[in-house]
Scaffold this motif. Structure first.
Motif, PDB file in Angstrom:
ATOM      1  N   TYR A   1      87.000  76.129  27.793  1.00  0.00           N
ATOM      2  CA  TYR A   1      85.688  75.991  27.164  1.00  0.00           C
ATOM      3  C   TYR A   1      84.754  77.122  27.583  1.00  0.00           C
ATOM      4  O   TYR A   1      84.060  77.721  26.753  1.00  0.00           O
TER       5      TYR A   1
ATOM      6  N   LEU B   1      81.763  70.556  19.284  1.00  0.00           N
ATOM      7  CA  LEU B   1      82.099  70.886  20.666  1.00  0.00           C
ATOM      8  C   LEU B   1      81.713  72.308  21.037  1.00  0.00           C
ATOM      9  O   LEU B   1      81.515  72.615  22.211  1.00  0.00           O
TER      10      LEU B   1
ATOM     11  N   LEU C   1      79.118  65.634  26.643  1.00  0.00           N
ATOM     12  CA  LEU C   1      80.169  66.646  26.755  1.00  0.00           C
ATOM     13  C   LEU C   1      80.711  66.694  28.175  1.00  0.00           C
ATOM     14  O   LEU C   1      81.937  66.774  28.384  1.00  0.00           O
TER      15      LEU C   1
END
Length: 419
Positions: free
Chosen positions: A25, A102, A387
């Motif tokens: 990420y 996301l 998240l």
């Protein structure tokens, strides 16, 4: 008996998924070969975890890169559409709601102004309910696909086992408001969608630590200036940050009365509401019909308000010096809509006064700058709460806690309690 600290295979698998997911990420796309040294996992563990995450749809392939003499390596990244979050900022003048994927791409936004009724609980809950419905409809997204709804609010947030998040907002008239329970009752979201409610300054701090001007710092303080003042402190002992009532540091004994009822608070001098009141007392004239944001812009541009602004910079510097002495941070960031308006004009003076009032050693180590994410950072930070929970659970949605009857001893104590 299994020891309390003994990790199960499931715990280990979840931790491995979490570390791979977070590395991709923040630093992806990466190949499987690069993930090994980046995460500290063996090549076999990386392969297994990546296979699981690909099968779950959390990861996706992102092209190839040439290798030294071998086959091209496949790059991997987090699939933006594999999860969605809502961020809510319960601000001084409006309730702002944003829907993100996301990758933190904004998919929809809704705002509800706070009118003369201000922070009336039923009004705020209704605004959140309606705006959440609006953004989901605008993006044509089923609510079941949400990872959660993150909400930043003014005040102290207490997480209780029976009523969920309870907000103690003394300056806005909220006395132990069970906000999470109220939202559960009145919002039409499935029970599987969790709420994550926290202080707005902490959500601002989370955003700045992950993506803004505090990224890479081991310790930082992010100060939110709006109508009021709040702060988030991040230290090695509290890596996720914790909210502190920085606006209620006493900067003048026996000074002006603050919204909280005390005398001499920083908020009574540097919060936008109080600052505009002080300007009017000195003859300042905001534009006709201007809201707080427009009025503050006019104040900063008023040449006759120079002395008032210099005095405000000294109060802010004195307040920051207390935070410097207490927490000895590497960085202090000034954010919030009012902070970002005042900062460019006041920052040099704020730095000078903070250094003058603080102890020399911690003052020499700290940098004081503006936040890097703009006025929407509280909403983004609120969306990061679900998240972060998604990461903690290794890329899986957290299952709701099963309801269970109270133990008999709890019921007995309740019956014996005085009424």
């Amino acid at each position: 008996m299994v020891g309390r600290n003994r990790r199960t295979v499931r715990d280990l698998r979840r931790a491995n998924r979490s570390v791979v997911l977070q590395r991709l990420y923040f630093d992806g796309p990466l190949s499987r070969f690069e993930l090994g040294p980046a995460t500290g996992l063996s090549s076999g563990s990386v392969s297994n975890v990546v296979a699981d995450l690909l099968a779950d749809g959390v990861l996706e392939e992102a092209g190839n890169v040439d290798s030294d003499g071998g086959r091209p390596r496949t790059l991997l990244r987090v699939a933006p559409g594999s999860g969605h979050m809502i961020g809510v900022d319960v601000g001084e003048t409006r309730v702002r709601v944003e829907l993100f994927d996301l990758a933190l791409t904004e998919l929809a936004r809704a705002e509800r102004p706070l009118g003369p009724e201000g922070y009336e609980v039923d009004v705020v809950v209704g605004h959140i309910r309606d705006a959440v419905t609006e953004v989901l409809t605008a993006a044509d997204l089923a609510p079941e696909r949400l990872l959660g709804v993150g909400i930043g609010v003014p005040g102290i947030v207490e997480h209780t086992p029976d009523r969920g998040a309870v907000v103690h907002g003394q300056t806005i008239g909220w006395d132990a408001v069970a906000l999470e329970s109220l939202l559960r009752e009145r919002c039409e979201l499935p029970a599987t969608v969790p709420y994550f409610i926290d202080n707005g300054a902490r959500t601002l701090g989370q955003a700045e630590m992950w993506f803004g001007a505090a990224r890479g710092a081991r310790s930082a303080i992010v100060v939110l200036f709006g109508s009021g003042v709040g702060a988030c402190v991040v230290t090695p002992e509290a890596e996720d940050g914790r909210a502190v009532e920085g606006g209620h540091l006493t900067v003048r004994v026996g000074g002006r009365r603050c919204r909280c009822g005390a005398l001499g608070c920083l908020e009574a001098y540097a919060g936008a509401e109080a600052l505009l009141g002080r300007w009017r007392e000195t003859g300042g004239r905001p534009p006709e019909g201007a809201g707080q944001e427009s009025a503050l812009t006019a104040l900063v541009a008023d040449p006759d308000a120079r002395d008032l602004l210099e005095e405000t910079a000294e109060y802010i510097g004195a307040g920051l010096s207390d935070l410097i002495n207490l927490f000895q941070p590497e960085r202090i960031l000034i954010g919030g809509w009012a902070g970002l308006r005042l900062g460019p004009a006041l920052l040099p003076d704020i730095r000078r006064h903070a250094a003058a009032y603080a102890l020399r050693h911690p003052a020499e180590r700290v940098t004081i700058d503006l936040g890097g994410l703009g006025p929407d950072a509280v909403t983004v930070g609120a969306a990061l709460l679900p998240l972060a929970d998604f990461f903690t659970h290794g890329g899986r949605r957290a299952a709701p806690a099963p309801e269970s009857p109270r133990p008999a001893w709890q019921a007995a104590l309740q019956e014996r309690a005085p009424r």
